[in-house]
Design an enzyme around this catalytic site. Structure first.
Site, short mmCIF file in Angstrom:
data_model
loop_
_atom_site.label_atom_id
_atom_site.label_comp_id
_atom_site.label_asym_id
_atom_site.label_seq_id
_atom_site.Cartn_x
_atom_site.Cartn_y
_atom_site.Cartn_z
N GLY A 9 34.73 103.74 127.99
CA GLY A 9 33.64 103.57 128.96
C GLY A 9 33.90 102.37 129.84
CB SER A 11 34.44 104.31 134.70
OG SER A 11 33.25 104.64 134.01
NE ARG A 12 29.47 105.48 135.21
CZ ARG A 12 28.28 105.73 134.68
NH1 ARG A 12 27.25 105.01 135.05
NH2 ARG A 12 28.12 106.71 133.82
CG ASN A 91 31.32 99.25 127.04
OD1 ASN A 91 30.39 98.49 126.81
ND2 ASN A 91 31.43 99.92 128.19
CB SER A 147 21.90 97.86 122.27
OG SER A 147 20.63 97.73 122.88
CE1 TYR A 160 21.83 102.89 124.03
CE2 TYR A 160 20.29 101.21 123.28
CZ TYR A 160 21.41 101.57 124.01
OH TYR A 160 22.12 100.61 124.70
CB ALA A 162 19.64 105.76 114.77
CE LYS A 164 24.42 101.22 122.11
NZ LYS A 164 25.82 101.04 122.53
CB ILE A 193 23.05 94.18 131.13
CG1 ILE A 193 23.10 93.32 129.85
CG2 ILE A 193 24.15 93.79 132.11
CD1 ILE A 193 22.95 91.84 130.03
P1 NAP Z 1 26.74 102.67 132.26
O1 NAP Z 1 26.82 101.84 133.49
O2 NAP Z 1 25.91 103.88 132.24
O3 NAP Z 1 28.24 103.01 131.79
C1 NAP Z 1 28.46 103.80 130.66
C2 NAP Z 1 29.95 103.94 130.46
O4 NAP Z 1 30.17 104.74 129.28
C3 NAP Z 1 30.64 104.65 131.60
O5 NAP Z 1 31.92 104.08 131.76
C4 NAP Z 1 30.76 106.09 131.10
O6 NAP Z 1 31.84 106.81 131.64
C5 NAP Z 1 31.04 105.82 129.63
N1 NAP Z 1 30.79 106.98 128.78
C6 NAP Z 1 29.60 107.57 128.47
N2 NAP Z 1 29.81 108.62 127.64
C7 NAP Z 1 31.15 108.68 127.42
C8 NAP Z 1 31.99 109.53 126.64
N3 NAP Z 1 31.49 110.53 125.91
N4 NAP Z 1 33.33 109.30 126.67
C9 NAP Z 1 33.86 108.29 127.40
N5 NAP Z 1 33.11 107.44 128.14
C10 NAP Z 1 31.78 107.64 128.15
O7 NAP Z 1 26.19 101.81 131.03
P2 NAP Z 1 26.26 100.26 130.69
O8 NAP Z 1 24.92 99.70 130.88
O9 NAP Z 1 27.43 99.61 131.32
O10 NAP Z 1 26.47 100.38 129.12
C11 NAP Z 1 27.70 100.07 128.48
C12 NAP Z 1 27.41 99.85 127.01
O11 NAP Z 1 26.48 98.75 126.88
C13 NAP Z 1 26.74 101.04 126.32
O12 NAP Z 1 27.25 101.16 125.01
C14 NAP Z 1 25.28 100.65 126.27
O13 NAP Z 1 24.58 101.26 125.24
C15 NAP Z 1 25.39 99.15 126.08
N6 NAP Z 1 24.19 98.40 126.46
C16 NAP Z 1 23.75 98.39 127.74
C17 NAP Z 1 22.61 97.66 128.07
C18 NAP Z 1 22.05 97.58 129.46
O14 NAP Z 1 20.94 97.04 129.64
N7 NAP Z 1 22.75 98.03 130.48
C19 NAP Z 1 21.92 96.96 127.05
C20 NAP Z 1 22.41 97.01 125.76
C21 NAP Z 1 23.56 97.73 125.47
P3 NAP Z 1 31.64 107.67 133.02
O15 NAP Z 1 31.60 106.65 134.13
O16 NAP Z 1 32.83 108.54 133.08
O17 NAP Z 1 30.35 108.41 132.89
#
Ligand code: NAP
Length: 251
Positions: A9, A11-12, A91, A147, A160, A162, A164, A193
């Site tokens: 994950g 990419s972004r 991630n 998380s 979610y 469960a 994490k 975030i």
């Molecule tokens: P995001 O911007 O939605 O990015 C999610 C990433 O996961 C993308 O790169 C996506 O790839 C990839 N992904 C999802 N399903 C996948 C799969 N089956 N196989 C491979 N890649 C997959 O989310 P984010 O906020 O950066 O979250 C990143 C991590 O941080 C996650 O684990 C999330 O639970 C955790 N987190 C985020 C927050 C927050 O507030 N943002 C808080 C706590 C924890 P594609 O681009 O190809 O879809």
């Protein structure tokens, strides 16, 4: 020779910032993504990392919720960079944000498979490429994105939370199992975030969310990349969960 790091994950969002951090620290970076729409993002990111930090990169499309895709991701990494993998950042993650009555089996299975099973698959597949090479002087690292949802309950996020919490259990158990073999395993539990995960939320809701955070603002991806940088350079840290969260959850 540069060491190899894989990020799922990547990419972004948080993954993109962590991929850049890995490049900055001098690793060759394997960037994984899943959606076709993220191919260009991932390719551009790989180019940027290679140019800015003079390391090599590899972009691999794989759905890490599937064991066979994880196998292909690891095999492609080993083909390009050899059989030592120094860093794995798990991630990839998704969320449903749905109440436990209306949610479907398919929806919660998807969250568990993406957020938790992928971490089991990837650690299972990568650890053999770590333990044969790691030592006290040359440690390997696994960093898992959990998380605050793994530290406390969140309404409409049972699946979610469960997943994490499960990641934290996995992190602690693997840390103990591999500590004497030069592999450190830690988790980062981000608070709120600003990424695509939160961008769907309207401004009023965002303001309300920010008001629940003692520091009063939503965090930035650089807060999480900074935590990754710390963990990778902290030889006495293993089995720990660090949580950049603005005071939202106190451990
Ligand atoms: P995001 O911007 O939605 O990015 C999610 C990433 O996961 C993308 O790169 C996506 O790839 C990839 N992904 C999802 N399903 C996948 C799969 N089956 N196989 C491979 N890649 C997959 O989310 P984010 O906020 O950066 O979250 C990143 C991590 O941080 C996650 O684990 C999330 O639970 C955790 N987190 C985020 C927050 C927050 O507030 N943002 C808080 C706590 C924890 P594609 O681009 O190809 O879809």
């Amino acid at each position: 020779m540069a060491k190899t790091a894989i990020i799922t994950g990547g990419s972004r969002g948080i993954g993109e910032a962590m991929a850049l951090k890995l490049g900055e620290l001098g690793y060759n970076v394997v960037i994984n993504y899943r959606s076709e729409s993220s191919k260009v993002l991932s390719d551009n990111l790989a180019e940027k990392i290679a140019k800015e930090y003079k390391v090599e990169t590899l972009v691999v499309k794989a759905d890490v919720s599937k064991y066979e895709d994880c196998e292909a991701l690891v095999n492609k990494t080993v083909e390009k960079f050899g059989d030592k993998i120094s860093v794995l950042v798990n991630n990839a993650g998704i969320t449903n944000n749905c109440n436990w009555i209306d949610i479907t089996k398919e929806q919660y299975e998807n969250v568990i498979n993406t957020n938790l099973m992928s971490f089991l698959h990837m650690t299972h597949l990568v650890l053999p490429y770590m333990i044969n090479h790691s030592s006290k002087e040359d440690q390997c690292n696994i960093v898992n994105t959990s998380s605050v949802g793994g530290l406390t309950g969140v309404i409409n996020q049972a699946d979610y939370c469960a997943s994490k919490s499960g990641i934290i259990g996995l992190t602690r158990a693997l840390a103990l199992e591999f500590a004497s073999r030069g592999v450190r395993v830690n988790a980062i539990a981000p608070g709120m975030i600003m990424t695509d995960m939160l961008r769907g939320v309207n401004q009023d809701e965002l303001n309300a969310l920010a008001a629940t955070i003692p520091e009063g603002f939503i965090g930035d991806v650089s807060d999480i990349a900074g935590a990754l940088g710390y963990l990778l350079t902290a030889p006495y840290m293993t089995g720990q969960v660090i949580s950049p969260n603005g005071g939202f959850v106190l451990q």
